[in-house]
Design a protein around this motif. Sequence first.
Motif, PDB file in Angstrom:
ATOM      1  N   ARG A  21       0.849  -1.197   0.000  1.00 46.00           N
ATOM      2  CA  ARG A  21       0.000   0.000   0.000  1.00 46.00           C
ATOM      3  C   ARG A  21       0.884   1.245   0.000  1.00 46.00           C
ATOM      4  NH1 ARG A  21      -5.361  -1.145   0.935  1.00 46.00           N
ATOM      5  NH2 ARG A  21      -5.892  -2.979   2.195  1.00 46.00           N
ATOM      6  N   SER A  22       0.431   2.263  -0.670  1.00 44.89           N
ATOM      7  CA  SER A  22       1.204   3.507  -0.718  1.00 44.89           C
ATOM      8  C   SER A  22       0.827   4.391   0.469  1.00 44.89           C
ATOM      9  CB  SER A  22       0.978   4.216  -2.058  1.00 44.89           C
ATOM     10  OG  SER A  22       1.534   3.442  -3.096  1.00 44.89           O
ATOM     11  N   SER A  23       1.018   3.818   1.638  1.00 46.75           N
ATOM     12  CA  SER A  23       0.839   4.517   2.915  1.00 46.75           C
ATOM     13  C   SER A  23       1.662   3.747   3.942  1.00 46.75           C
ATOM     14  CB  SER A  23      -0.634   4.551   3.336  1.00 46.75           C
ATOM     15  OG  SER A  23      -1.104   3.244   3.599  1.00 46.75           O
ATOM     16  N   GLY A  24       1.982   4.395   5.051  1.00 46.97           N
ATOM     17  CA  GLY A  24       2.681   3.705   6.122  1.00 46.97           C
ATOM     18  C   GLY A  24       3.969   3.052   5.662  1.00 46.97           C
ATOM     19  N   ALA A  25       4.148   1.786   6.059  1.00 47.78           N
ATOM     20  CA  ALA A  25       5.385   1.071   5.762  1.00 47.78           C
ATOM     21  C   ALA A  25       5.593   0.855   4.272  1.00 47.78           C
ATOM     22  CB  ALA A  25       5.380  -0.271   6.492  1.00 47.78           C
ATOM     23  N   GLY A  26       4.497   0.694   3.522  1.00 49.92           N
ATOM     24  CA  GLY A  26       4.631   0.531   2.080  1.00 49.92           C
ATOM     25  C   GLY A  26       5.166   1.784   1.419  1.00 49.92           C
ATOM     26  N   LEU A  27       4.608   2.931   1.797  1.00 52.52           N
ATOM     27  CA  LEU A  27       5.068   4.199   1.235  1.00 52.52           C
ATOM     28  C   LEU A  27       6.505   4.488   1.656  1.00 52.52           C
ATOM     29  CD1 LEU A  27       4.388   6.686  -0.422  1.00 52.52           C
ATOM     30  CD2 LEU A  27       3.389   7.715   1.629  1.00 52.52           C
ATOM     31  N   ALA A  47       9.214  -6.265  -4.081  1.00 58.27           N
ATOM     32  CA  ALA A  47       8.013  -5.906  -3.325  1.00 58.27           C
ATOM     33  C   ALA A  47       6.807  -6.066  -4.237  1.00 58.27           C
ATOM     34  CB  ALA A  47       8.088  -4.464  -2.816  1.00 58.27           C
ATOM     35  N   PRO A  48       5.637  -6.369  -3.677  1.00 58.18           N
ATOM     36  CA  PRO A  48       4.426  -6.369  -4.517  1.00 58.18           C
ATOM     37  C   PRO A  48       4.234  -5.015  -5.198  1.00 58.18           C
ATOM     38  CG  PRO A  48       3.978  -7.363  -2.371  1.00 58.18           C
ATOM     39  CD  PRO A  48       5.356  -6.750  -2.283  1.00 58.18           C
ATOM     40  N   ARG A  49       3.506  -5.013  -6.293  1.00 59.43           N
ATOM     41  CA  ARG A  49       3.277  -3.770  -7.032  1.00 59.43           C
ATOM     42  C   ARG A  49       2.665  -2.714  -6.120  1.00 59.43           C
ATOM     43  NH1 ARG A  49       3.882  -3.285 -12.267  1.00 59.43           N
ATOM     44  NH2 ARG A  49       2.392  -1.562 -12.345  1.00 59.43           N
ATOM     45  N   ALA A  50       3.192  -1.504  -6.226  1.00 58.92           N
ATOM     46  CA  ALA A  50       2.732  -0.414  -5.374  1.00 58.92           C
ATOM     47  C   ALA A  50       1.312  -0.003  -5.737  1.00 58.92           C
ATOM     48  CB  ALA A  50       3.670   0.783  -5.499  1.00 58.92           C
ATOM     49  N   GLN A  51       0.589   0.425  -4.738  1.00 54.11           N
ATOM     50  CA  GLN A  51      -0.770   0.898  -4.966  1.00 54.11           C
ATOM     51  C   GLN A  51      -0.775   2.172  -5.814  1.00 54.11           C
ATOM     52  OE1 GLN A  51      -2.674   2.402  -1.458  1.00 54.11           O
ATOM     53  NE2 GLN A  51      -4.615   1.467  -2.007  1.00 54.11           N
ATOM     54  N   ASP A  52       0.217   3.042  -5.580  1.00 54.23           N
ATOM     55  CA  ASP A  52       0.336   4.290  -6.322  1.00 54.23           C
ATOM     56  C   ASP A  52       1.136   4.019  -7.595  1.00 54.23           C
ATOM     57  OD1 ASP A  52       0.913   6.820  -7.325  1.00 54.23           O
ATOM     58  OD2 ASP A  52       1.114   7.722  -5.335  1.00 54.23           O
ATOM     59  N   PRO A  58       8.771   2.988 -15.013  1.00 54.38           N
ATOM     60  CA  PRO A  58      10.159   2.553 -15.265  1.00 54.38           C
ATOM     61  C   PRO A  58      11.131   3.712 -15.098  1.00 54.38           C
ATOM     62  CG  PRO A  58       8.665   1.749 -16.973  1.00 54.38           C
ATOM     63  CD  PRO A  58       7.881   2.729 -16.161  1.00 54.38           C
ATOM     64  N   ARG A  59      12.265   3.416 -14.473  1.00 52.02           N
ATOM     65  CA  ARG A  59      13.295   4.433 -14.269  1.00 52.02           C
ATOM     66  C   ARG A  59      14.667   3.821 -14.532  1.00 52.02           C
ATOM     67  NH1 ARG A  59      12.929   7.838  -8.835  1.00 52.02           N
ATOM     68  NH2 ARG A  59      14.605   8.825 -10.008  1.00 52.02           N
ATOM     69  N   PRO A  60      15.576   4.613 -15.080  1.00 48.65           N
ATOM     70  CA  PRO A  60      16.954   4.125 -15.173  1.00 48.65           C
ATOM     71  C   PRO A  60      17.463   3.798 -13.768  1.00 48.65           C
ATOM     72  CG  PRO A  60      16.649   6.148 -16.443  1.00 48.65           C
ATOM     73  CD  PRO A  60      15.414   5.972 -15.631  1.00 48.65           C
ATOM     74  N   ARG A  61      18.281   2.785 -13.647  1.00 52.64           N
ATOM     75  CA  ARG A  61      18.921   2.362 -12.402  1.00 52.64           C
ATOM     76  C   ARG A  61      17.961   1.628 -11.471  1.00 52.64           C
ATOM     77  NH1 ARG A  61      23.677   5.833 -12.610  1.00 52.64           N
ATOM     78  NH2 ARG A  61      24.441   4.820 -10.735  1.00 52.64           N
ATOM     79  N   LEU A  62      16.743   1.329 -11.943  1.00 52.17           N
ATOM     80  CA  LEU A  62      15.778   0.615 -11.098  1.00 52.17           C
ATOM     81  C   LEU A  62      15.333  -0.669 -11.793  1.00 52.17           C
ATOM     82  CD1 LEU A  62      13.891   0.358  -8.651  1.00 52.17           C
ATOM     83  CD2 LEU A  62      12.234   1.768  -9.897  1.00 52.17           C
ATOM     84  N   ARG A  63      15.487  -1.786 -11.088  1.00 46.26           N
ATOM     85  CA  ARG A  63      15.034  -3.088 -11.568  1.00 46.26           C
ATOM     86  C   ARG A  63      13.944  -3.569 -10.625  1.00 46.26           C
ATOM     87  NH1 ARG A  63      18.825  -8.522 -11.699  1.00 46.26           N
ATOM     88  NH2 ARG A  63      17.660  -9.715 -13.268  1.00 46.26           N
ATOM     89  N   ARG A  64      12.874  -4.135 -11.169  1.00 43.75           N
ATOM     90  CA  ARG A  64      11.684  -4.420 -10.367  1.00 43.75           C
ATOM     91  C   ARG A  64      11.318  -5.895 -10.396  1.00 43.75           C
ATOM     92  NH1 ARG A  64       8.525  -4.282  -6.811  1.00 43.75           N
ATOM     93  NH2 ARG A  64       6.755  -2.878  -6.559  1.00 43.75           N
ATOM     94  N   PHE A  65      11.121  -6.497  -9.209  1.00 45.22           N
ATOM     95  CA  PHE A  65      10.558  -7.835  -9.059  1.00 45.22           C
ATOM     96  C   PHE A  65       9.297  -7.706  -8.214  1.00 45.22           C
ATOM     97  CE2 PHE A  65      15.126  -9.502  -9.393  1.00 45.22           C
ATOM     98  CZ  PHE A  65      14.984  -9.778 -10.741  1.00 45.22           C
TER      99      PHE A  65
END
Length: 390
Positions: A21-27, A47-52, A58-65
């Motif tokens: 979640r895009s709040s609290g610990a997730g944010l 991490a699971p897909r963000a709510q936000d 996609p961003r340079p220097r960022l890889r997502r699982f």
Amino acid sequence: MSEAISAEQGQRLCIYTRAWRSSGAGLFAQELVAGIVDKGGDVTFVAPRAQDARFEEPRPRLRRFSPPHEQPGLGRIANIVRSLSRMALSVAYLLRARMTCRIFVVSIPDPLIVSVPALALLRLTGARIIFIAHDPLPHAWKLPAALRWLERGMHGACYRLASAVAVLSEPSRAKMAEAFPTLTTPVCVIEHGVFVMGDPQPLQGDGLLLLFGTLRRNKGILEGMEGVLFAHAAGVPVRLIVAGGVHKEEQDYARAIEECAARAPDVIDLRLGYVDDSALRDVLAASDALLLPYMDFHSQSGVALLAASNARPVIASAAGGIGALMAEGMPSVTIAQPVTARNVEAAITAFFATPTATWNMQAQRYLEHTLDVRSWQAIGAQYLALAARI
């Protein structure tokens, strides 16, 4: 310091959390990833897909699982399957990330029975772990009292497997030393970053307070509600919104909260459940202050930082990192110890005795300071420096 950060920029960090979640610990985790990338770090984010959706661009220097996460309303059996899939895939993704990453930053991992073996396996492969201890000990224990030693020991195992433990306030470091006196892992303080919810709005002076976040016993929810009722009965034109999800280990406390709110629905507006960004922006804009009557609290309060990041004063106990923010100049009225309904009432009365214009001026000044020293870029730089040291 700049040399250490520059040296780390060529190395990839893996950041891992189960929160989505895009709040609290997730944010917290999502903003931390963005801050580290902004400072030139290479990040693999497990991490699971963000709510936000903005955190999934996609961003340079960022890889997502992205393992799956539970979905409200999906059904108990289906969510159990998704939860088990998340745990299994998270471990697989961590091991895959180990092929390119040596430094792992862990914030709110999967249940200890899964995360402790996963962290141990990473260490056996030569990985270095920074474990972010949002709270040195849990606010509500999951296992029965007879097995408390086991749960406590598994928390300790996370800290001992780490190369460094990051806590969010000096009181958290003191609590860590008290709870785990034989711990030899270095413990450092890296503060919580800001939570900006749009352009800050001036206080309206309508007498509305907000008590926001997970509704736990140690947050003094009932004492806060009763204090508002006392103040209202004494003639203070105050109302309260209580908004947040119920802590699953404290269902009896949630029922007591509902019973208290039902006694005075014209004074207390209870909104149980997750509060999305749009609703949070609205209640923040309508509120004159946030109420934080915390007890037995040793970490930094994301809600206090939410208030500071959106030009809102607080009526709060000086618990954990909140006391440090107050000492630094956060506009506030302190709830005297012990936190009782009558002490909350006294603090509320004192708050409304100060003109709204004064609170607006102080909140704006502290907002500027907070954005300067607690930006996520500044926090990201500190984690890059810590990664270089270990």
